[in-house]
Design a protein around this motif. Sequence first.
Motif, PDB file in Angstrom:
ATOM      1  N   ILE A  59       0.857  -1.192   0.000  1.00 18.25           N
ATOM      2  CA  ILE A  59       0.000   0.000   0.000  1.00 18.25           C
ATOM      3  C   ILE A  59       0.891   1.240   0.000  1.00 18.25           C
ATOM      4  CG2 ILE A  59      -1.781   1.268   1.316  1.00 18.25           C
ATOM      5  CD1 ILE A  59      -2.734  -1.466   0.256  1.00 18.25           C
ATOM      6  N   CYS A  60       0.546   2.223  -0.826  1.00 16.68           N
ATOM      7  CA  CYS A  60       1.375   3.436  -0.916  1.00 16.68           C
ATOM      8  C   CYS A  60       1.214   4.284   0.350  1.00 16.68           C
ATOM      9  CB  CYS A  60       1.043   4.208  -2.186  1.00 16.68           C
ATOM     10  SG  CYS A  60      -0.610   4.905  -2.202  1.00 16.68           S
ATOM     11  N   GLU A  61       1.919   5.423   0.381  1.00 15.46           N
ATOM     12  CA  GLU A  61       2.036   6.190   1.633  1.00 15.46           C
ATOM     13  C   GLU A  61       1.483   7.606   1.517  1.00 15.46           C
ATOM     14  OE1 GLU A  61       3.628   5.141   4.502  1.00 15.46           O
ATOM     15  OE2 GLU A  61       4.510   3.250   3.805  1.00 15.46           O
ATOM     16  N   MET A  68       2.294   8.462  -3.530  1.00 15.21           N
ATOM     17  CA  MET A  68       1.060   7.717  -3.817  1.00 15.21           C
ATOM     18  C   MET A  68       1.103   7.082  -5.200  1.00 15.21           C
ATOM     19  SD  MET A  68      -1.754  10.246  -2.063  1.00 15.21           S
ATOM     20  CE  MET A  68      -3.164   9.153  -2.305  1.00 15.21           C
ATOM     21  N   CYS A  69       0.229   6.104  -5.413  1.00 18.93           N
ATOM     22  CA  CYS A  69       0.248   5.328  -6.656  1.00 18.93           C
ATOM     23  C   CYS A  69       0.146   6.214  -7.902  1.00 18.93           C
ATOM     24  CB  CYS A  69      -0.888   4.308  -6.652  1.00 18.93           C
ATOM     25  SG  CYS A  69      -0.661   3.024  -5.412  1.00 18.93           S
ATOM     26  N   GLY A  70      -0.645   7.296  -7.818  1.00 16.19           N
ATOM     27  CA  GLY A  70      -0.814   8.176  -8.973  1.00 16.19           C
ATOM     28  C   GLY A  70       0.503   8.760  -9.457  1.00 16.19           C
ATOM     29  N   PHE A  79      -2.339   0.063  -9.323  1.00 14.33           N
ATOM     30  CA  PHE A  79      -2.542   0.879  -8.115  1.00 14.33           C
ATOM     31  C   PHE A  79      -2.903  -0.024  -6.934  1.00 14.33           C
ATOM     32  CE2 PHE A  79      -3.859   5.266 -10.047  1.00 14.33           C
ATOM     33  CZ  PHE A  79      -2.675   5.294 -10.768  1.00 14.33           C
ATOM     34  N   CYS A  80      -2.559   0.436  -5.726  1.00 16.24           N
ATOM     35  CA  CYS A  80      -2.907  -0.349  -4.537  1.00 16.24           C
ATOM     36  C   CYS A  80      -4.425  -0.295  -4.314  1.00 16.24           C
ATOM     37  CB  CYS A  80      -2.147   0.153  -3.310  1.00 16.24           C
ATOM     38  SG  CYS A  80      -2.724   1.705  -2.609  1.00 16.24           S
ATOM     39  N   ILE A  81      -4.912  -1.232  -3.506  1.00 22.03           N
ATOM     40  CA  ILE A  81      -6.369  -1.351  -3.315  1.00 22.03           C
ATOM     41  C   ILE A  81      -6.934  -0.069  -2.681  1.00 22.03           C
ATOM     42  CG2 ILE A  81      -6.145  -2.517  -1.056  1.00 22.03           C
ATOM     43  CD1 ILE A  81      -8.617  -4.225  -1.907  1.00 22.03           C
ATOM     44  N   CYS A  82      -6.156   0.615  -1.837  1.00 23.58           N
ATOM     45  CA  CYS A  82      -6.669   1.827  -1.183  1.00 23.58           C
ATOM     46  C   CYS A  82      -6.817   2.971  -2.182  1.00 23.58           C
ATOM     47  CB  CYS A  82      -5.784   2.213  -0.006  1.00 23.58           C
ATOM     48  SG  CYS A  82      -5.895   1.006   1.327  1.00 23.58           S
ATOM     49  N   CYS A  83      -5.857   3.098  -3.117  1.00 23.56           N
ATOM     50  CA  CYS A  83      -6.006   4.127  -4.158  1.00 23.56           C
ATOM     51  C   CYS A  83      -7.172   3.786  -5.079  1.00 23.56           C
ATOM     52  CB  CYS A  83      -4.717   4.274  -4.966  1.00 23.56           C
ATOM     53  SG  CYS A  83      -3.430   5.179  -4.067  1.00 23.56           S
ATOM     54  N   LYS A  84      -7.386   2.484  -5.322  1.00 24.98           N
ATOM     55  CA  LYS A  84      -8.526   2.115  -6.162  1.00 24.98           C
ATOM     56  C   LYS A  84      -9.850   2.481  -5.492  1.00 24.98           C
ATOM     57  CE  LYS A  84      -6.418  -1.532  -8.913  1.00 24.98           C
ATOM     58  NZ  LYS A  84      -6.071  -2.958  -8.917  1.00 24.98           N
TER      59      LYS A  84
HETATM   60 ZN   LIG Z   1      -1.865   3.566  -3.581  1.00 27.17          ZN
END
Ligand SMILES: [Zn+2]
Length: 219
Positions: A59-61, A68-70, A79-84
């Motif tokens: 998961i990104c930070e 972040m994934c973006g 992208f990580c599940i939280c960014c999705k």
């Molecule tokens: Zn992310």
Amino acid sequence: MEAVTPLHIGSGKLDVEIGEVDLPVLRDPRGQPYIPGSSLKGRVRTEAERIARKMGMDICEPPNVDNMCGSKKSRVEDFCICCKIFGTAGKISLASKIKFRDAYPLENVERLLERTGIAIDRGTGAVAKHALYTIEAIPAGAKFGLEIVADNLSDDELKLLKAALKSVEDSALGGSSTRGFGKVKITIDCVRERTAGYYLGVEGEKVVSGEDAKRWLMV
Ligand SMILES: [Zn+2]
């Protein structure tokens, strides 16, 4: 959502600073306290990140966009599940799949609490000069109408969202959590599932209410 202990949702300044004398809660134009959707979303996202990391997911930070994934990933699929679920900014920005509406009291809150605290200088650990401050809080027992709208979550994303909502009850919302503020209880009254057909007027919505809705977070 019910305040189990007093709740302080301020204007985003959650850390008491030296010289601060008064920390009011946010109020709507009628003078009633409310909880901005963005506060709730931030708290739920943090819980989702913690849980997903514990499950071994990468998961990104947030909140720094550069982390972040973006900014770090070149394909949305990666992208990580939280960014999705919650969205990301960066080179590739992705909108959140969930919206948290601002939460208003179900009944007028007649009186807010005021507590006095002493600010500690973080550098020296000593009590700061002029350090008495007053913090305002919503009293325990106040209930807020909470509405969350989710768009096309995958099964795993929905599972993580439910887990994060449950986890919010064991963390804290808003400021002064070290003095026990911010414990909340979330009770689901109703879940509505609406398909494209519903909006086209050719299909009904699926409604879960009563005891089934109360159990919804657990399944
Ligand atoms: Zn992310």
